[in-house]
Motif scaffolding. Structure first.
Motif, PDB file in Angstrom:
ATOM      1  N   TYR A  11       0.839  -1.197   0.000  1.00  0.00           N
ATOM      2  CA  TYR A  11       0.000   0.000   0.000  1.00  0.00           C
ATOM      3  C   TYR A  11       0.873   1.244   0.000  1.00  0.00           C
ATOM      4  O   TYR A  11       2.084   1.170   0.218  1.00  0.00           O
ATOM      5  CB  TYR A  11      -0.973   0.013   1.184  1.00  0.00           C
ATOM      6  N   VAL A  17       1.494   5.234   1.395  1.00  0.00           N
ATOM      7  CA  VAL A  17       1.228   6.323   2.337  1.00  0.00           C
ATOM      8  C   VAL A  17       1.271   7.616   1.530  1.00  0.00           C
ATOM      9  O   VAL A  17       2.304   7.952   0.948  1.00  0.00           O
ATOM     10  CB  VAL A  17       2.268   6.352   3.471  1.00  0.00           C
ATOM     11  N   GLN A  29      -1.933  -2.608   6.701  1.00  0.00           N
ATOM     12  CA  GLN A  29      -2.505  -1.323   6.311  1.00  0.00           C
ATOM     13  C   GLN A  29      -3.679  -1.042   7.248  1.00  0.00           C
ATOM     14  O   GLN A  29      -4.712  -1.682   7.158  1.00  0.00           O
ATOM     15  CB  GLN A  29      -2.972  -1.355   4.861  1.00  0.00           C
ATOM     16  N   THR A  39      -3.917   6.787   3.857  1.00  0.00           N
ATOM     17  CA  THR A  39      -3.767   5.596   3.031  1.00  0.00           C
ATOM     18  C   THR A  39      -5.155   5.131   2.630  1.00  0.00           C
ATOM     19  O   THR A  39      -6.113   5.265   3.407  1.00  0.00           O
ATOM     20  CB  THR A  39      -2.993   4.490   3.766  1.00  0.00           C
TER      21      THR A  39
END
Length: 232
Positions: A132, A134, A158, A173
């Motif tokens: 993922y 940021v 996450q 996120t």
């Protein structure tokens, strides 16, 4: 000669977040920046009002477990009077589920960390490690915690966070929608935030599941800066 400050490290709770090893990463940094460091393995110290009045910074890494009423009252009073409170991941955003006032103090609470496809899960922590990003918000460009840091990618838990609008978000996120997920639109959660509480400052970063994530250059830099920012 510059007067030294006092930092309190409170660590413990779920071992999976490596509270000992994780905090040991940052204790030398605090000492190098002029702090005398005291380490406690439970929140009992928060109830010591005389001691807490002299604490400039609390670095907390205490996942889940519980906090007693007098301990929380001491923590909140210290922050309201100017003690900084800082931490990462479940050590601050998933502490003391038995106390809703603690959740109110922090401003964002871990809800879940959606993991891999069920067919890929093997019953280990890695079941929840996903790639993922940021994403830095415009406010991050000029903030002392995040200045000079661009969006960055991780493969780890996450965090889906439930939060209020009294936090000042520096990064987010976004949880994507995958074919096996029950939600049908993307969900964006705060990933790095600050909060002003009385005279005190609070700093939270949700990345930091284990030591290897804390050693990521971006994550470590943000946490180190966040510790100093939060301090009295």
């Amino acid at each position: 000669m510059t007067e030294r400050k006092n930092a309190l490290v409170v660590r413990g709770g779920w071992d999976g977040h490596q509270p000992y090893e994780a905090t040991e990463l940052f204790i030398p940094y605090l000492k190098d920046n002029g702090y005398d460091v005291r380490v406690e393995e439970s929140p009992k110290v928060y109830a010591d009002a005389e001691y807490m009045a002299g604490v400039d910074l609390i670095m907390q890494c205490m996942t889940m477990t519980t906090i007693e009423k007098d301990e929380f009252a001491g923590l909140r009073a210290a922050v309201e009077n100017g003690t900084g409170l800082a931490g990462w991941h479940g050590g601050i955003a998933d502490s003391y589920r038995n106390n809703s006032d603690y959740l109110h103090l922090i401003g964002g609470q871990f809800a879940c960390h959606p993991g891999k496809h069920p067919d890929e899960c093997v019953g280990e922590q890695s079941d929840n490690y996903v790639p993922y990003t940021v994403n830095m918000l415009p406010a991050a460009a000029e903030h002392s915690i995040t200045r000079g840091i661009s969006d960055f990618d991780l493969v780890t838990e996450q965090y889906w966070v439930l939060s209020d609008d009294y936090i000042d978000v520096l990064a987010t996120t976004t949880q994507k929608v995958r074919e096996w997920d029950p939600w049908n639109r993307e969900v964006t959660s705060p990933a790095i935030w600050t909060r002003q509480w009385g005279k005190g400052r609070i700093f939270v970063a949700t990345p930091g599941h284990r030591v290897e994530i804390l050693q990521d250059t971006n994550v470590r830099t943000i946490i180190e800066r966040g510790l100093l920012w939060a301090s009295r």
